[in-house]
Each structure stands twice: as structure tokens, then as C-alpha cells.
Motif scaffolding. Structure first.
Motif, PDB file in Angstrom:
ATOM      1  N   MET A   1      37.238  13.163  49.681  1.00  0.00           N
ATOM      2  CA  MET A   1      37.657  14.556  49.252  1.00  0.00           C
ATOM      3  C   MET A   1      37.040  14.921  48.180  1.00  0.00           C
ATOM      4  N   ASN A   2      36.756  16.281  47.782  1.00  0.00           N
ATOM      5  CA  ASN A   2      35.873  16.852  46.882  1.00  0.00           C
ATOM      6  C   ASN A   2      36.917  17.037  45.729  1.00  0.00           C
ATOM      7  N   ALA A   3      36.528  17.474  44.596  1.00  0.00           N
ATOM      8  CA  ALA A   3      37.080  17.688  43.515  1.00  0.00           C
ATOM      9  C   ALA A   3      38.229  18.817  43.561  1.00  0.00           C
ATOM     10  N   ARG A   4      37.861  19.885  44.504  1.00  0.00           N
ATOM     11  CA  ARG A   4      38.716  21.179  44.832  1.00  0.00           C
ATOM     12  C   ARG A   4      39.881  20.676  45.408  1.00  0.00           C
ATOM     13  N   GLY A   5      39.702  19.858  46.603  1.00  0.00           N
ATOM     14  CA  GLY A   5      40.488  19.324  47.348  1.00  0.00           C
ATOM     15  C   GLY A   5      41.538  18.291  46.477  1.00  0.00           C
ATOM     16  N   ALA A   6      40.951  17.552  45.733  1.00  0.00           N
ATOM     17  CA  ALA A   6      41.961  16.724  44.842  1.00  0.00           C
ATOM     18  C   ALA A   6      42.828  17.702  44.251  1.00  0.00           C
ATOM     19  N   LEU A   7      42.088  18.507  43.439  1.00  0.00           N
ATOM     20  CA  LEU A   7      42.992  19.459  42.421  1.00  0.00           C
ATOM     21  C   LEU A   7      44.153  20.090  43.253  1.00  0.00           C
ATOM     22  N   GLY A   8      43.974  20.650  44.749  1.00  0.00           N
ATOM     23  CA  GLY A   8      44.683  21.078  45.295  1.00  0.00           C
ATOM     24  C   GLY A   8      45.845  20.442  45.780  1.00  0.00           C
ATOM     25  N   ARG A   9      45.476  19.243  46.120  1.00  0.00           N
ATOM     26  CA  ARG A   9      46.227  18.167  46.703  1.00  0.00           C
ATOM     27  C   ARG A   9      47.241  17.730  45.706  1.00  0.00           C
ATOM     28  N   TYR A  10      46.889  17.563  44.214  1.00  0.00           N
ATOM     29  CA  TYR A  10      47.507  17.189  42.932  1.00  0.00           C
ATOM     30  C   TYR A  10      48.690  18.418  42.772  1.00  0.00           C
ATOM     31  N   GLY A  11      48.336  19.510  43.118  1.00  0.00           N
ATOM     32  CA  GLY A  11      49.215  20.521  42.990  1.00  0.00           C
ATOM     33  C   GLY A  11      50.269  20.710  43.852  1.00  0.00           C
ATOM     34  N   GLU A  12      49.949  20.236  45.005  1.00  0.00           N
ATOM     35  CA  GLU A  12      50.903  20.065  46.030  1.00  0.00           C
ATOM     36  C   GLU A  12      51.920  19.161  45.932  1.00  0.00           C
ATOM     37  N   ASP A  13      51.490  17.939  45.545  1.00  0.00           N
ATOM     38  CA  ASP A  13      52.383  16.737  45.095  1.00  0.00           C
ATOM     39  C   ASP A  13      53.223  17.176  44.022  1.00  0.00           C
ATOM     40  N   ARG A  14      52.857  18.019  42.927  1.00  0.00           N
ATOM     41  CA  ARG A  14      53.915  18.373  41.858  1.00  0.00           C
ATOM     42  C   ARG A  14      54.489  19.363  42.496  1.00  0.00           C
ATOM     43  N   ALA A  15      54.424  20.387  43.367  1.00  0.00           N
ATOM     44  CA  ALA A  15      55.186  21.340  43.881  1.00  0.00           C
ATOM     45  C   ALA A  15      56.236  20.724  44.850  1.00  0.00           C
ATOM     46  N   VAL A  16      55.925  19.697  45.603  1.00  0.00           N
ATOM     47  CA  VAL A  16      56.938  18.942  46.412  1.00  0.00           C
ATOM     48  C   VAL A  16      58.046  18.375  45.565  1.00  0.00           C
ATOM     49  N   ARG A  17      57.397  17.666  44.481  1.00  0.00           N
ATOM     50  CA  ARG A  17      58.303  16.949  43.464  1.00  0.00           C
ATOM     51  C   ARG A  17      59.414  18.208  42.920  1.00  0.00           C
TER      52      ARG A  17
END
Length: 118
Positions: A1-17
Motif C-alpha cells: 500500500m502506498n502512502a496515500r492509501g495508508a493515509l486514507g485507510r487510517y482516516g477510514e479507521d478513525r471514522a469507523v471508530r
């Protein structure tokens, strides 16, 4: 996963929480069809929630909440209709929400949830 993908995944994880902390049930993440993708599909009481997640690093980039343009809102409405047609949903209709995650240069992330953006 590239840096942009990792950033997006992190944001989605925070949103789900955040969404689950306020009592929503998350049904799906990254629901896809030919017309596009819904970041999060959730239920809030008897309402189906289509949630767009935007994650930004602090600095020169626009604030995540500026991401819902009229064109983006129309695309989300179209995707919500397709999702309802294919999968059904609760009887209370559909709402489109936005979760913005801002990562400042220093300090904790700022997570904002806006209901009914489109």
C-alpha cells in the motif's frame, strides 16, 4: 500500500471508530459498483448512512470539509440509490454524512462528523 492509501485507510479507521462511538452500526466499508465507491455504509437508527471520509495532512491542503462539491454530492446520491436498490436498507431513508480527519503537523488528529451534507 502506498502512502496515500495508508493515509486514507487510517482516516477510514478513525471514522469507523467515531461512528460506532456515537451508536451507529457500520455495515460495510469500501462498497463498490461500476459507478464508484462508498467509503462507509452505516445505519443510524432507521436511516441508512452513506459516509464519505476525507483525510488531510495539516498545512497547505484544503480542509477535509471542503471536499463535498455539488458534483461529489450528486455522485454520492447516485451511489446511495444504487446501494439501496441492490441491497435494501432500513425504512427511514438515506442520509449522506462526511467525516473529515485532519492530521496536524503536531498533536492529535482532529476528527469531525457532519450529518446530512448532501
Amino acid at each position: 500500500m502506498n502512502a496515500r492509501g495508508a493515509l486514507g485507510r487510517y482516516g477510514e479507521d478513525r471514522a469507523v471508530r467515531l461512528l460506532t462511538d456515537v451508536g451507529m452500526s457500520v455495515l460495510e466499508r469500501n462498497w463498490r459498483c461500476r459507478a464508484g465507491e462508498i467509503d462507509i455504509v452505516a445505519v443510524d437508527g432507521d436511516v441508512l448512512v452513506v459516509c464519505e471520509v476525507k483525510t488531510r495532512r495539516g498545512g497547505v491542503f484544503e480542509h477535509p470539509m471542503a471536499a463535498i462539491t455539488p458534483r461529489k454530492a450528486e455522485r454520492l446520491r447516485r451511489l446511495a440509490g444504487i446501494r439501496l436498490h441492490r441491497c435494501g436498507g432500513p425504512p427511514g431513508g438515506v442520509r449522506i454524512d462526511l467525516v473529515g480527519v485532519l492530521l496536524p503537523r503536531r498533536g492529535a488528529p482532529v476528527v469531525e462528523h457532519v450529518r446530512g451534507v448532501a
